[in-house]
Scaffold this active site. Sequence first.
Site, PDB file in Angstrom:
ATOM      1  CG  ASP A 206      -1.907  -1.145   1.222  1.00 37.64           C
ATOM      2  OD1 ASP A 206      -2.225  -1.642   0.125  1.00 37.64           O
ATOM      3  OD2 ASP A 206      -2.371  -1.538   2.309  1.00 37.64           O
ATOM      4  NE  ARG A 271     -11.070 -11.882   2.828  1.00 38.02           N
ATOM      5  CZ  ARG A 271     -10.358 -10.766   2.747  1.00 38.02           C
ATOM      6  NH1 ARG A 271     -10.423 -10.037   1.640  1.00 38.02           N
ATOM      7  NH2 ARG A 271      -9.602 -10.381   3.752  1.00 38.02           N
TER       8      ARG A 271
END
Length: 333
Positions: A206, A271
């Site tokens: 990230d 999910r």
Amino acid sequence: MVAISKPPIEQFFMKPSKPINPLTFPPIIPPIDLSKPESKNLIVKACQDFGFFKVVNHGIPTKFINKLETEAVKFFSSPLSVKQKAGPPSPFGYGSKNIGSNGDVGWVEYLLFNAKPDNFSGFDERPEEFRCIVDDYVTEVKKMACEILELMADELKLESRNALSKLLTDEESDSVFRVNYYPPCPEVQERGIGGGNLIGFGEHTDPQIISVLRSNNTSGLEILLRDGNWVSVPPDSDSFFINVGDSLQVMTNGRFKSIKHRVVANSKESRVSMIYFGGPPLNEKIAPLASLLETDEDSLYKEFTWFEYKNYAFNSTLSHDRLGVFEKIPSKI
């Protein structure tokens, strides 16, 4: 009407992970109790050892978590024509299968929001109730992210307790919020496709300062250990998982490591994950903090603005070594 391309199903597979023997190498995901005074020491240790940890006793009301997950599932279960009204992402809005503009694909649908208060751009068709739910959730998660950054600052003995958290509370903070939905993939069973893992979201780090992740009780998240092995993270819907971002790695001059992670989609179960990415203002200069540099310690990275790094990161493929070009070349003796 927005046309969404459908890449061939075969594109969503990657080679299976190397199997890990849990008896000889048990995966360790450090759980940290935010209500305990020793949490700041454990947070820093986890950032140095893993770049990843989970927090318990975080104080975020369950009602905010459950409401947002329920509303998200309702949205992703809507007809495609309804979801398309919120997209395509530019950069905010609804996306499906294609991740970014560099050829990355994943078995995922998502909503991407600007995380500034009362400014969740990109979802014009969102009911007012959903907007309020997103506001409430992100406000609480941002508060927790700032608390964690302040605990880090305490333990690192930075010049001020808000040396890191002020970048998230700044009015110009470039933070985003993402909801990922990994639907079942019945085509895998119907066509007998196998021999690999179904890519939900490809491997990446990230780029921001810190990421706060929460998901439902379906497995899928994997992290890359320093020995090159991928390890599955057991799902825990009551906890939050924290990732060190690339920017924080630079600011700590490599003491903290941004961890490479990915999501393997489950072909039978859906999910849902919700991620807050805490980013600095676009014009913020990113460089190792002077108070962390010891005597004669050189900076490992060239100084850059978050705008420069963001542009570079989002114009690269997911798996690209983004920080590589910003590393300083060691001087030859």
